[in-house]
Write a protein that holds these residues in place. Structure first.
Motif, PDB file in Angstrom:
ATOM      1  N   THR A  97      10.616   7.638   8.802  1.00  0.00           N
ATOM      2  CA  THR A  97       9.629   7.506   9.727  1.00  0.00           C
ATOM      3  C   THR A  97       8.450   8.690   9.690  1.00  0.00           C
ATOM      4  N   ARG A  98       9.112   9.693  10.094  1.00  0.00           N
ATOM      5  CA  ARG A  98       8.289  10.877  10.310  1.00  0.00           C
ATOM      6  C   ARG A  98       7.465  11.280   9.051  1.00  0.00           C
ATOM      7  N   GLN A  99       8.256  11.166   7.659  1.00  0.00           N
ATOM      8  CA  GLN A  99       7.586  11.519   6.658  1.00  0.00           C
ATOM      9  C   GLN A  99       6.474  10.632   6.246  1.00  0.00           C
ATOM     10  N   LEU A 100       6.593   9.212   6.378  1.00  0.00           N
ATOM     11  CA  LEU A 100       5.799   8.253   5.873  1.00  0.00           C
ATOM     12  C   LEU A 100       4.357   8.486   7.184  1.00  0.00           C
ATOM     13  N   ARG A 101       4.751   8.828   8.406  1.00  0.00           N
ATOM     14  CA  ARG A 101       3.748   9.203   9.344  1.00  0.00           C
ATOM     15  C   ARG A 101       2.876  10.239   9.016  1.00  0.00           C
ATOM     16  N   ASP A 102       3.482  11.285   8.829  1.00  0.00           N
ATOM     17  CA  ASP A 102       2.790  12.577   8.153  1.00  0.00           C
ATOM     18  C   ASP A 102       1.987  12.219   7.190  1.00  0.00           C
ATOM     19  N   ALA A 142     -11.653   0.037  -1.413  1.00  0.00           N
ATOM     20  CA  ALA A 142     -12.086   1.564  -0.835  1.00  0.00           C
ATOM     21  C   ALA A 142     -12.430   1.426   0.633  1.00  0.00           C
ATOM     22  N   THR A 143     -13.195   0.365   0.841  1.00  0.00           N
ATOM     23  CA  THR A 143     -13.433   0.142   2.331  1.00  0.00           C
ATOM     24  C   THR A 143     -12.183  -0.022   3.295  1.00  0.00           C
ATOM     25  N   LEU A 144     -11.331  -0.915   2.858  1.00  0.00           N
ATOM     26  CA  LEU A 144     -10.086  -0.968   3.681  1.00  0.00           C
ATOM     27  C   LEU A 144      -9.259   0.169   3.811  1.00  0.00           C
ATOM     28  N   ARG A 145      -9.188   0.930   2.779  1.00  0.00           N
ATOM     29  CA  ARG A 145      -8.468   2.108   2.625  1.00  0.00           C
ATOM     30  C   ARG A 145      -9.043   3.295   3.728  1.00  0.00           C
ATOM     31  N   ALA A 146     -10.507   3.424   3.740  1.00  0.00           N
ATOM     32  CA  ALA A 146     -11.103   4.223   4.599  1.00  0.00           C
ATOM     33  C   ALA A 146     -10.954   3.969   6.222  1.00  0.00           C
ATOM     34  N   ALA A 147     -11.089   2.633   6.268  1.00  0.00           N
ATOM     35  CA  ALA A 147     -10.898   2.045   7.519  1.00  0.00           C
ATOM     36  C   ALA A 147      -9.497   2.583   8.110  1.00  0.00           C
ATOM     37  N   GLN A 148      -8.278   2.280   7.176  1.00  0.00           N
ATOM     38  CA  GLN A 148      -6.940   2.459   7.610  1.00  0.00           C
ATOM     39  C   GLN A 148      -6.949   4.169   7.853  1.00  0.00           C
ATOM     40  N   LYS A 149      -7.597   4.963   7.148  1.00  0.00           N
ATOM     41  CA  LYS A 149      -7.337   6.426   7.255  1.00  0.00           C
ATOM     42  C   LYS A 149      -8.125   6.921   8.659  1.00  0.00           C
ATOM     43  N   GLN A 201       0.596   9.506   6.442  1.00  0.00           N
ATOM     44  CA  GLN A 201      -0.711   8.561   6.900  1.00  0.00           C
ATOM     45  C   GLN A 201      -1.648   9.498   7.155  1.00  0.00           C
ATOM     46  N   GLY A 202      -1.390  10.555   7.852  1.00  0.00           N
ATOM     47  CA  GLY A 202      -2.287  11.699   8.421  1.00  0.00           C
ATOM     48  C   GLY A 202      -3.038  12.379   7.444  1.00  0.00           C
ATOM     49  N   ALA A 203      -2.205  12.570   6.107  1.00  0.00           N
ATOM     50  CA  ALA A 203      -2.587  13.558   5.156  1.00  0.00           C
ATOM     51  C   ALA A 203      -3.885  13.037   4.361  1.00  0.00           C
ATOM     52  N   ASP A 204      -4.751  13.977   3.822  1.00  0.00           N
ATOM     53  CA  ASP A 204      -5.835  13.565   2.871  1.00  0.00           C
ATOM     54  C   ASP A 204      -5.626  13.670   1.494  1.00  0.00           C
ATOM     55  N   MET A 205      -5.076  12.431   0.949  1.00  0.00           N
ATOM     56  CA  MET A 205      -4.604  12.586  -0.467  1.00  0.00           C
ATOM     57  C   MET A 205      -5.463  11.445  -1.219  1.00  0.00           C
ATOM     58  N   GLU A 206      -5.359  11.669  -2.386  1.00  0.00           N
ATOM     59  CA  GLU A 206      -5.846  10.850  -3.449  1.00  0.00           C
ATOM     60  C   GLU A 206      -4.743   9.697  -3.671  1.00  0.00           C
ATOM     61  N   ASN A 207      -5.464   8.608  -4.125  1.00  0.00           N
ATOM     62  CA  ASN A 207      -4.568   7.310  -4.218  1.00  0.00           C
ATOM     63  C   ASN A 207      -3.152   7.715  -4.937  1.00  0.00           C
ATOM     64  N   GLU A 208      -3.360   8.390  -6.128  1.00  0.00           N
ATOM     65  CA  GLU A 208      -2.313   8.521  -7.106  1.00  0.00           C
ATOM     66  C   GLU A 208      -1.323   9.472  -6.211  1.00  0.00           C
ATOM     67  N   ALA A 209      -1.730  10.475  -5.773  1.00  0.00           N
ATOM     68  CA  ALA A 209      -0.757  11.693  -5.289  1.00  0.00           C
ATOM     69  C   ALA A 209      -0.415  10.749  -4.110  1.00  0.00           C
ATOM     70  N   GLU A 210      -0.710   9.859  -3.512  1.00  0.00           N
ATOM     71  CA  GLU A 210      -0.142   9.114  -2.202  1.00  0.00           C
ATOM     72  C   GLU A 210       1.167   8.376  -2.767  1.00  0.00           C
ATOM     73  N   LYS A 211       0.676   7.623  -3.610  1.00  0.00           N
ATOM     74  CA  LYS A 211       1.869   6.753  -4.488  1.00  0.00           C
ATOM     75  C   LYS A 211       3.009   7.529  -4.866  1.00  0.00           C
ATOM     76  N   LYS A 212       2.866   8.712  -5.316  1.00  0.00           N
ATOM     77  CA  LYS A 212       3.695   9.622  -6.037  1.00  0.00           C
ATOM     78  C   LYS A 212       4.615  10.213  -4.956  1.00  0.00           C
ATOM     79  N   ARG A 213       3.905  10.610  -3.626  1.00  0.00           N
ATOM     80  CA  ARG A 213       4.584  11.006  -2.473  1.00  0.00           C
ATOM     81  C   ARG A 213       5.322   9.853  -1.748  1.00  0.00           C
ATOM     82  N   THR A 214       4.761   8.717  -1.580  1.00  0.00           N
ATOM     83  CA  THR A 214       5.608   7.512  -0.974  1.00  0.00           C
ATOM     84  C   THR A 214       6.889   7.016  -2.216  1.00  0.00           C
TER      85      THR A 214
END
Length: 461
Positions: free
Chosen positions: A273-278, A53-60, A280-293
């Protein structure tokens, strides 16, 4: 265990190079050799949830700070002044020994027009409190860009990184990574990423024993990715190799994997590139982010297929006792349209693939001897003869049935065969093979996510 250590290294790298490391991950991940007779032991828990959680928070937090900035020079300068939130700083200090892991600073010198930075990570031991701990030596990092902020060069060295647990450990030694990328107007990075690792060593103790012994060793690991633009199309090249794999008394002299994909639409790369960049800046839960990826990568795969991309397997090979088994080939699709992706059978019929397989008869015998030796009591006076007889029986069965069945030929003491897939039909050495319905149904029910090699490092935007 290998995946654990790599996950930590990648998470750390995200902090080290302003989000560029995410897209460099394949190059920064020294892939092990193809299937080996043994696998490293699994750990019940590598990183505790709080660490992740700390590593993810730092990344965000860094991604929010970057925003829509695409200029590498501006991002690097921003990172020299960047501070994590007061809530996150003590958590990062617990993990890395500092509130600003991978801090960088600008330095003078270098060619005219080049902007240089140096940084790194001090040696530290992170005691998680869950039985699995991490320790590393000093990591040194150099970065450079140009005044236009379109180039990114990185060079890093890391003498050692170790994961320890009760009764075992894994260490990665002599790590070096180099990237060279130039970003176009569409923010797609073209260039290379190279990582070299001197060795990866797994050590374990037998149940009830306190003596820790080496269980497996990978020597001379090298991984490289390369993205090249060719007009409206791009080419993605990837390779990894291991000079030696040692497990117990056995040693695989080398393994190699090399492939490239042609006819990748540059527009699709730019959109990816653009979609992954967008994202990265979105505030999503882990599972939602995995599905979107997953959806983003699947859509990219579809666009490659419909554009006529071809996967070339340049070399998948391994050497054992001086004998080399190898596979080469290519995979493409015939005139795929959007409707085919919702019709499994139609899509399967459009696969066009060709593979050439070569296995020395001596290699079959050597592997057979290993397995035969495990079933024979070494104390018997005729143990050697029994092992030889068992190995010869396996060779006769494998080679004999392959040749007599028309599935291959022996040329210069080498078993060779050709596999072709076209119009939904599979042939081996020219002989038609019926694919079991169960296999097709399992593929249809659970399609595997497409494994798409990543481009060279892309800037987070």
């Amino acid at each position: 265990m290998k995946k654990t250590l790599l996950a930590v290294a990648m998470a750390s790298a995200v902090l080290a190079i302003p989000s560029h490391a995410q897209d460099a991950a394949p190059a920064a991940t020294p892939a092990p050799a193809p299937a080996t007779p043994a696998a490293p032991p699994k750990l019940p828990e590598i990183m505790k949830p709080e660490t992740t959680a700390t590593l993810r928070a730092a990344q965000k937090e860094w991604q929010v700070a970057v925003g829509k900035e695409v200029n590498v020079a501006k991002m690097l300068e921003l990172y020299t002044k960047f501070q994590f939130s007061p809530d996150l700083q003590p958590k990062l200090k617990e993990i890395f020994g500092t509130e600003r892991p991978f801090a960088i600073q600008r330095v003078a010198g270098g060619p005219k027009g080049q902007i240089n930075y140096v940084g790194g990570l001090a040696p530290y031991t992170y005691l998680q409190g869950n039985g699995t701990d991490f320790s590393w030596t000093e990591m040194a990092l150099k970065l450079s860009t140009d005044k236009a902020g379109r180039a990114l060069n990185t060079d890093s060295t890391w003498p050692s990184l170790m994961v320890t647990r009760p009764g075992g450990s894994l260490s990665i030694n002599d790590i070096g990574m180099t990237t060279r990328a130039v970003y176009g107007a569409d923010n797609v990075g073209y260039g290379t990423a190279l990582i070299k690792v001197g060795s990866v060593v797994v050590r374990d103790s037998a149940p009830g024993s306190s003596e820790i012994k080496e269980a497996m060793r990978f020597e001379g690991i090298e991984g490289k990715s390369d993205v090249r633009r060719r007009g409206a199309m791009a080419e993605i090249i990837y390779s990894n190799s291991v000079k030696a794999i040692v497990f117990g008394d056995e040693r695989v002299e080398r393994s190699n994997f090399a492939m490239h994909i042609t006819n990748v639409p540059v527009k699709a790369l730019a959109d990816l590139t653009r979609q992954l960049r967008d994202q990265q800046g979105a505030d999503m839960e882990n599972e939602a982010e995995k599905k979107r990826t997953l959806k983003t990568m699947t859509d990219f795969g579809k666009r490659m297929v419909t554009a006529g991309a071809t996967l070339f397997i340049d070399d998948i090979s391994a050497a054992y006792h001086g004998n080399v088994a190898s596979l080469k080939g290519r995979v493409s699709f015939q005139k795929v349209v959007e409707a085919d992706f919702s019709n499994f059978n139609a899509l399967m019929k459009k696969i066009v693939a060709h593979f050439e397989v070569r296995v020395p008869v001596a290699l079959v015998r050597d592997v057979a001897r290993v397995f035969a030796g495990k079933s024979v009591d070494p104390s018997l006076p005729d143990a050697a003869k029994q092992i030889d007889a068992g190995a010869d029986a396996v060779v006769s069965m494998v080679v004999g049935k392959t040749v007599s069945g028309g599935f291959g030929v022996v040329v210069q003491d080498e078993l060779r065969t050709v596999i072709d897939i076209k119009d939904g039909k599979v042939t081996v050495n020219g002989k038609a093979i019926e694919v079991p319905a169960g296999v097709l149904n399992s593929l249809k029910a659970k399609p595997a996510p497409q494994a798409v090699p990543q481009p060279a490092p892309q800037p987070a935007q």
